[in-house]
Design a protein around this motif. Structure first.
Motif, PDB file in Angstrom:
ATOM      1  N   ARG A   1       0.776  -1.105   0.216  1.00  0.00           N
ATOM      2  CA  ARG A   1       0.019   0.038   0.002  1.00  0.00           C
ATOM      3  C   ARG A   1       0.926   1.242  -0.044  1.00  0.00           C
ATOM      4  N   ILE A   2       1.833   1.363   0.635  1.00  0.00           N
ATOM      5  CA  ILE A   2       2.719   2.371   0.861  1.00  0.00           C
ATOM      6  C   ILE A   2       3.509   2.399  -0.547  1.00  0.00           C
ATOM      7  N   LYS A   3       3.847   1.333  -1.164  1.00  0.00           N
ATOM      8  CA  LYS A   3       4.460   1.572  -2.351  1.00  0.00           C
ATOM      9  C   LYS A   3       3.835   2.027  -3.447  1.00  0.00           C
ATOM     10  N   GLU A   4       2.436   1.536  -3.325  1.00  0.00           N
ATOM     11  CA  GLU A   4       1.265   2.111  -4.410  1.00  0.00           C
ATOM     12  C   GLU A   4       0.970   3.676  -4.345  1.00  0.00           C
ATOM     13  N   ILE A   5       0.826   4.024  -3.016  1.00  0.00           N
ATOM     14  CA  ILE A   5       0.757   5.600  -2.723  1.00  0.00           C
ATOM     15  C   ILE A   5       1.931   6.298  -3.197  1.00  0.00           C
ATOM     16  N   SER A   6       3.180   5.880  -2.732  1.00  0.00           N
ATOM     17  CA  SER A   6       4.437   6.690  -3.111  1.00  0.00           C
ATOM     18  C   SER A   6       5.332   6.490  -4.169  1.00  0.00           C
ATOM     19  N   GLY A   7       5.031   5.207  -4.906  1.00  0.00           N
ATOM     20  CA  GLY A   7       5.758   4.986  -5.904  1.00  0.00           C
ATOM     21  C   GLY A   7       7.053   4.437  -5.626  1.00  0.00           C
ATOM     22  N   GLN A   8       7.364   4.324  -4.385  1.00  0.00           N
ATOM     23  CA  GLN A   8       8.605   3.889  -3.920  1.00  0.00           C
ATOM     24  C   GLN A   8       8.791   2.616  -3.300  1.00  0.00           C
ATOM     25  N   ASN A   9       9.861   1.919  -3.560  1.00  0.00           N
ATOM     26  CA  ASN A   9      10.229   0.609  -2.944  1.00  0.00           C
ATOM     27  C   ASN A   9      11.057   0.808  -1.786  1.00  0.00           C
ATOM     28  N   ALA A  10      10.586   0.604  -0.639  1.00  0.00           N
ATOM     29  CA  ALA A  10      11.253   0.811   0.658  1.00  0.00           C
ATOM     30  C   ALA A  10      12.204  -0.291   0.927  1.00  0.00           C
ATOM     31  N   SER A  11      11.953  -1.577   0.261  1.00  0.00           N
ATOM     32  CA  SER A  11      12.655  -2.739   0.407  1.00  0.00           C
ATOM     33  C   SER A  11      14.005  -2.868  -0.153  1.00  0.00           C
ATOM     34  N   ILE A  12      14.547  -1.754  -1.112  1.00  0.00           N
ATOM     35  CA  ILE A  12      15.747  -1.671  -1.472  1.00  0.00           C
ATOM     36  C   ILE A  12      16.801  -0.875  -0.425  1.00  0.00           C
ATOM     37  N   CYS A  13      16.377  -0.239   0.603  1.00  0.00           N
ATOM     38  CA  CYS A  13      17.049   0.447   1.518  1.00  0.00           C
ATOM     39  C   CYS A  13      17.966  -0.342   2.076  1.00  0.00           C
ATOM     40  N   MET A  14      19.344  -0.064   2.173  1.00  0.00           N
ATOM     41  CA  MET A  14      20.251  -0.871   2.909  1.00  0.00           C
ATOM     42  C   MET A  14      20.755  -0.335   4.168  1.00  0.00           C
ATOM     43  N   GLN A  15      19.861   0.559   4.960  1.00  0.00           N
ATOM     44  CA  GLN A  15      20.071   0.927   6.194  1.00  0.00           C
ATOM     45  C   GLN A  15      21.385   1.674   6.408  1.00  0.00           C
TER      46      GLN A  15
ATOM     47  N   PRO B   1      21.824   6.940  -1.373  1.00  0.00           N
ATOM     48  CA  PRO B   1      22.553   6.366  -2.331  1.00  0.00           C
ATOM     49  C   PRO B   1      21.770   5.408  -3.170  1.00  0.00           C
ATOM     50  N   ARG B   2      20.342   4.854  -2.610  1.00  0.00           N
ATOM     51  CA  ARG B   2      19.813   3.948  -3.581  1.00  0.00           C
ATOM     52  C   ARG B   2      18.758   4.898  -4.305  1.00  0.00           C
ATOM     53  N   GLY B   3      18.616   6.040  -4.179  1.00  0.00           N
ATOM     54  CA  GLY B   3      17.814   6.843  -5.037  1.00  0.00           C
ATOM     55  C   GLY B   3      16.246   6.904  -4.602  1.00  0.00           C
ATOM     56  N   ILE B   4      16.200   6.429  -3.237  1.00  0.00           N
ATOM     57  CA  ILE B   4      14.907   6.279  -2.753  1.00  0.00           C
ATOM     58  C   ILE B   4      14.254   7.880  -2.312  1.00  0.00           C
ATOM     59  N   ASP B   5      12.976   7.970  -2.544  1.00  0.00           N
ATOM     60  CA  ASP B   5      12.457   9.378  -2.193  1.00  0.00           C
ATOM     61  C   ASP B   5      11.921   9.092  -0.841  1.00  0.00           C
ATOM     62  N   ILE B   6      12.489   9.154   0.309  1.00  0.00           N
ATOM     63  CA  ILE B   6      12.077   8.872   1.630  1.00  0.00           C
ATOM     64  C   ILE B   6      11.124   9.955   1.922  1.00  0.00           C
TER      65      ILE B   6
END
Length: 121
Positions: free
Chosen positions: A4-18, A70-75
């Motif tokens: 749902r978060i991915k659908e709303i944001s268009g972002q993939n939080a799973s690729i975050c490497m912390q 560095p992963r290009g995530i729009d946090i």
């Protein structure tokens, strides 16, 4: 929830490497209960408590975290998605009727408008 978060944001939080760059860059981290890196981890784990965090409302959407990721995530967009989910559930943070009159007369109208756009449904 992560979908749902991915659908709303268009972002993939799973690729975050912390890596923590978002938290190190965040201008509001001292006011947050959890820094952006930990919010990202909660999203990755599908932890529903992420919706109850003060941090998602403190985020000013300044995009520093987004620019430095560095992963290009729009946090910032992910934080906005969490706010949207709350607002759709009727969980408002700013309720007009509860704002003291003295604040309404002292705060610039543009600040009130932007606050209502971010914090109310």
């Amino acid at each position: 929830m992560i979908e749902r978060i991915k659908e709303i944001s268009g972002q993939n939080a799973s690729i975050c490497m912390q890596c923590g760059t978002c938290s190190a860059s965040c201008t509001g981290r001292d006011l947050m209960d959890y820094p952006p890196r930990q919010v990202m981890r909660m999203i990755q784990l599908g932890n529903q408590n992420v919706l109850n965090l003060k941090s998602i409302w403190i985020c000013s959407t300044c995009f520093i975290c987004t620019a430095r990721c560095p992963r290009g995530i729009d946090i910032a967009r992910l934080m906005e998605a969490l706010r949207v989910i709350n607002l759709r559930k009727g969980r408002e943070v700013l309720i007009a009727e509860k704002i003291p009159l003295e604040i309404l007369t002292r705060v610039p109208q543009m600040a009130l408008t932007s606050g209502f756009r971010k914090l109310s449904a």
